[in-house]
Design an enzyme around this catalytic site. Structure first.
Site, PDB file in Angstrom:
ATOM      1  N   GLY A 276       0.836  -1.195   0.000  1.00  0.00           N
ATOM      2  CA  GLY A 276       0.000   0.000   0.000  1.00  0.00           C
ATOM      3  C   GLY A 276       0.872   1.245   0.000  1.00  0.00           C
ATOM      4  N   ALA A 277       1.918   1.208   0.813  1.00  0.00           N
ATOM      5  CA  ALA A 277       2.840   2.339   0.905  1.00  0.00           C
ATOM      6  C   ALA A 277       4.089   1.890   1.637  1.00  0.00           C
ATOM      7  CB  ALA A 277       2.187   3.493   1.668  1.00  0.00           C
ATOM      8  N   MET A 278       5.145   2.717   1.552  1.00  0.00           N
ATOM      9  CA  MET A 278       6.423   2.346   2.161  1.00  0.00           C
ATOM     10  C   MET A 278       7.077   3.562   2.797  1.00  0.00           C
ATOM     11  SD  MET A 278       8.648   0.068   2.840  1.00  0.00           S
ATOM     12  CE  MET A 278      10.026   0.547   3.849  1.00  0.00           C
ATOM     13  N   ASN A 280       9.907   4.951   3.445  1.00  0.00           N
ATOM     14  CA  ASN A 280      11.270   5.426   3.226  1.00  0.00           C
ATOM     15  C   ASN A 280      11.409   6.796   3.876  1.00  0.00           C
ATOM     16  OD1 ASN A 280      11.522   3.247   1.162  1.00  0.00           O
ATOM     17  ND2 ASN A 280      10.041   4.568   0.120  1.00  0.00           N
ATOM     18  N   GLU A 313       2.332   5.762   7.633  1.00  0.00           N
ATOM     19  CA  GLU A 313       3.713   5.880   7.134  1.00  0.00           C
ATOM     20  C   GLU A 313       4.452   7.015   7.834  1.00  0.00           C
ATOM     21  OE1 GLU A 313       4.565   3.353   5.611  1.00  0.00           O
ATOM     22  OE2 GLU A 313       2.587   2.643   4.998  1.00  0.00           O
ATOM     23  N   GLU A 335       5.523  -2.224  12.840  1.00  0.00           N
ATOM     24  CA  GLU A 335       4.199  -2.205  12.212  1.00  0.00           C
ATOM     25  C   GLU A 335       3.052  -2.076  13.202  1.00  0.00           C
ATOM     26  OE1 GLU A 335       3.987  -1.452   9.354  1.00  0.00           O
ATOM     27  OE2 GLU A 335       5.862  -2.078   8.399  1.00  0.00           O
TER      28      GLU A 335
END
Ligand code: BES
Ligand code: ZN
Length: 865
Positions: A276-278, A280, A313, A335
């Site tokens: 879905g998203a990361m 970084n 995120e 998480e």
């Protein structure tokens, strides 16, 4: 002595990187890249070789230099299976600081991991044919930085990264930090873009994106400029994300008591994206549906998704990026915390969304996975990369966040936050273990955290608390035992330390109590005879409750006086007990009658979910009667809400309407609602706003369910020409919601023929496997095309996501076939994933065999047609 099994996946710690200087030159036409890196390393003991990670790379040159001294030339050999490079040198390298220089080349792959390519189409200004464009992006978590540059690709090898990207002049380049210089390279049409050095961080957080991108104007949050990046022509869909992003950034700085650990924050929408998203650091990447949205045209569920992902995120910038788990067994520290913080932030941003109440649906999903024999502890041993990827599941995220919420409520939110602040400031720029978190929380709260928490984190499963009233009528007796769907007679009894919140009605008043239930049984003395009792009041506990018959009867009578979360748990636990064979199905179905007047969306999610489960286990000839039952239970609520909202109606109620209308028209197959939905759908095409935005996705699903060839052709076209990511998604998944075999087989083809992005294909395949109209054909298709699916789907996660659909193949014959297929091909999905899917399937088949006759008589008696 080191165990060989573990050693095969862990790098030696004799050589440690401190700082990487990386120069990469991607070729967006040939889909390759060339790279050079110079890594400052500390050698701790004399070595003749250096082992680091590398995958799908060719290393062309190796040099190493001590200080300003002599340079040695080395040789590289790659072990493809181990994803490692071994660098050997002609002399022993003595302890000290060395500079290692490597030249290498690699590929911009199409499997959405490592350094990969993503494509999209644009229509040139002034019209004409659509052109295909390419951008390059990265996805390194868990173990794919090694596909972009040779590195010590384990979270504990934190280092500073200084990146230069050499790219065509007309393109944008984005990485974790701000650009410090941009120079044209003479004699070429390229430029070298150099980024500031990062903080000390793990390899999996490095990111680069190169393409023809557009950004919003930066907005400042304190000192941090924040921007949203999209492919050309989509920045108008960034407003909503910008709002929640700026809110969360400020919210987290406040909560964590530490400034954002970067100089800028970019959020980038990538057209092809596996997750879905990361998170970084400074360059968060998203799939388009998770970032870009037209807030005026989206449903509540679609908006909530964007808000969730963005907040999640950004929460990671501290939890995960600044402080990182030492190894993948501790991924829950990342998480679960990000999920917990995501709820806190979204709840603070939009209190009317009642995000913590809605979270009950996620908690319930975790309870259902964690009720399997094949569950695992939240913290769980990880060796191979495949096992690291399998850790990103409901147990890590949802069970993890649930037990954190339980602990937060037990300790008090302020003390809990104090412990979190302590943990972050003690371990910033470094790595930590679960025990470090316990230590910090213990220091802040003076409570024995490991005693309470270890059972929840280091053991799989959870308890069911049984409540009854003793003979004196003044004592509430609570006992605990593990909840499992399939009993295992020989299992030894297990105990948890359970924070229990009680509300008890005694003559003349209500008594509120909290206690820590740590024994197998406890008696709670009350000031008067017990009239009713509510266990797990407020719903913070990660456990189920089973009431003795008289208590359940009294609680059911008080249903209208219970809070929505307590009604939720009552029906959710009753349904789980039914699937586990502890409560007769008849009783559950009778209980659902009491919920006809239900007004809470989450409670309806449980009810509708249970009807959908029955729909998957029921033989086809009985389906019409089950549809009648669904209509019977839902109709009053649908009638009450109608098709259009009151002017002042809240978002949750609008979304509830959509859920109910969808369910009564699909699961309930209600022809009148279908006709009404079709009319309203048509109307909304002619005049945007004719239907409430929250209702529109449901209308589309209904038109598919009730439609045929012409609707299918129309939906394929609307999928291709959609104006927003959400619209595209609605039509895409609607293609799996038709009922005719021939159109469903066209949808199946689309999972491999290139018409659907590989980022979406596994989810489309999954929804075909779970459709009672498509599942047999889908399973046949999956078996026949297994190699193609494996080759095309996003590496690692794709097949695993699709295979979740096998849990719905709930007939004894299909189950046998599924088991045979996976066994004969020796397929594993990482960690315990496959075992869990197979057990969930088995639970459903056992349920079908056990309850089939009851269900048939029950429906036959009440629904004559
Ligand atoms: N760190 C993950 C992304 C990820 C997942 C990378 C699996 C590698 C393997 C990210 O923070 C995340 O959790 N994303 C979620 C969305 C979130 C709101 C739950 C996702 O991708 O679904
Ligand atoms: Zn996350």
């Amino acid at each position: 002595m080191a165990r060989p099994a573990a050693d095969a996946f862990r790098l030696p710690k004799t050589v440690v990187p401190d700082r990487y200087e990386i120069r990469l030159e991607p070729d967006l036409e040939r889909f390759t890249f060339a790279g050079e890196e110079s890594v400052s390393v500390t050698i701790r003991e004399p070595v003749t070789e250096i082992v680091l990670n590398g995958a799908e790379l060719e290393i062309h040159q190796v040099f190493i230099q001590y200080g300003q001294g002599v340079t040695l030339k080395g040789e590289a050999t790659l072990d493809a299976a181990a994803e490692r490079a071994r660098l050997t040198f002609p002399e022993t390298l003595t302890p000290g600081v060395w500079r290692l220089t490597l030249q290498f080349t690699g590929i911009l792959n199409d499997r959405l991991h490592g350094f990969y390519r993503s494509t999209y189409k644009t229509v040139p200004d002034g019209g004409g044919d659509a052109q295909e464009k390419v951008l390059a992006a990265t996805q390194f978590e868990a173990t794919d930085a090694r596909r972009a540059f040779p590195c010590w690709d384990e979270p504990a090898f934190k280092a500073v990264f200084q990146v230069t990207l050499v790219v065509p002049e007309r393109l944008q380049a984005v990485s974790n930090t701000p650009i410090v210089s941009e120079r044209a390279i003479a004699g070429t049409s390229r430029k070298a873009v150099t980024f500031a050095a990062t903080i000390k961080m793990s390899t999996y957080l490095v990111a680069f994106v190169v393409g023809e991108l557009e950004a919003t104007e930066p907005v400042r949050v304190g000192k941090t400029p924040l921007r949203i990046w999209t492919v050309p022509g989509k920045t108008h869909l960034a407003r909503f994300a910008e709002e929640i992003a700026t809110f969360s950034l400020a919210f987290f700085e406040q909560y964590y008591g530490l400034p954002y650990p970067g100089e800028k924050l970019d959020l980038l929408a990538i057209p092809d994206f596996a997750a879905g998203a990361m998170e970084n650091l400074g360059a968060i990447t998203f799939r388009e549906t998770a970032l870009l949205v037209d807030a005026g045209a989206a449903s509540h569920a679609e908006l909530e998704r964007v808000a969730d992902v963005v907040a999640h995120e950004i929460a990671h910038m501290w939890f995960g990026d600044l402080v990182t788990m030492a190894w993948w067994n501790g991924i829950w520290l990342n998480e679960a915390f990000a999920t917990f913080m995501e709820m806190l932030a979204v709840d603070a941003w939009k209190p009317a969304w009642e995000r913590w109440v809605t979270f009950a649906v996620s908690r319930a999903a975790a309870l259902s996975l964690d009720g399997l024999q094949s569950t695992r502890p939240i913290e769980f041993e990880v060796q191979a990369p495949k096992d690291a990827d399998a850790m990103f599941d409901l147990l890590t995220y949802e069970k993890g966040a649930s037990v954190l919420r339980m602990l937060e409520q037990y300790l008090g939110p302020e003390s809990f936050r104090e412990g979190v602040r302590r943990y972050l400031s003690e371990h910033q720029y470094a790595n930590a273990e679960t025990t470090d978190l316990w230590q910090a929380l213990g220091a802040a709260t003076k409570k024995p955290i490991p005693q309470i928490m270890d059972g929840w984190i280091f053991r799989g499963g959870y308890p069911m608390v049984t409540a009854s009233v003793d003979e004196s009528r003044r004592g509430l007796v609570l006992s605990q035992s593990r909840f499992v769907y399939l009993a295992d007679g020989g299992a030894p009894p297990e105990l948890w330390q359970i924070p229990v919140a009680l509300r008890v009605g005694v003559r003349g008043g209500v008594v509120i109590r909290s206690l820590l239930l740590s024994e197998a049984e406890a008696r709670v003395e009350l000031p008067g005879p017990v009239e009713w009792a509510l266990v797990n009041a407020g719903g913070y506990g990660f456990y189920r409750v089973r009431y003795a018959a008289d208590l359940l009867r009294k609680l059911t009578r008080r249903l209208p006086h219970l809070a929505p979360i307590d009604r939720f748990n009552l029906i959710n636990d009753a349904w789980a007990a039914t699937v586990a064979g502890l409560t007769p199905l008849r009783d559950y179905l009778d209980l659902t009658v009491q919920f006809r007047g239900e007004t809470d969306r989450n409670v309806w999610t449980v009810l509708i979910g249970s009807f959908a489960y029955l729909n998957r286990v029921i033989p086809a000839p009985l389906r019409a009667k089950l549809e009648a039952l669904v209509r019977d239970r839902l109709a009053p609520a649908v009638e009450r809400l109608g098709f259009s909202p009151e002017p002042e109606e809240g978002e949750l109620s609008r979304q509830l309407r959509a859920d109910l209308v969808r369910a009564i028209a699909t699961l309930g197959n209600d022809p009148e609602i279908q006709a009404e939905a079709r009319k309203l759908y048509k109307g909304s095409l002619e005049e945007a706003g004719a239907a409430d935005p929250s209702l529109l996705p449901a209308l589309i699903a209904i038109v598919a369910h009730a439609g045929g060839d012409p609707e299918y052709a129309e939906f394929v076209e609307r999928f291709r020409t959609a104006r927003t990511p959400q619209e595209e998604q609605r039509y895409l998944y609607a293609l799996a919601g038709f009922r005719q075999t021939d159109v469903l087989s066209r949808t199946l083809e689309k999972t491999i023929n290139g018409e659907v992005r590989t980022q979406d294909a596994p989810f489309l395949a999954r929804s075909l496997l779970t459709s009672v109209y498509a599942r047999e054909a889908a399973w046949t298709f999956v078996k026949a095309n297994w190699e193609t699916l494996e080759r095309q789907f996003p590496a690692k996660s794709g097949i695993r996501r699709m295979c979740e659909g096998i849990t719905a193949l709930a007939t004894p014959e299909l189950e046998a076939d599924v088991r045979e297929f996976f066994a004969s091909r020796n397929i594993t999905l990482g960690g315990k994933t496959l075992e869990q899917y197979l057990e969930q399937l088995h639970v459903a088949v056992v349920f079908r065999e056990r309850e089939g006759p009851t269900l048939e008589t029950y429906l036959a008696r009440r629904f004559l047609r």
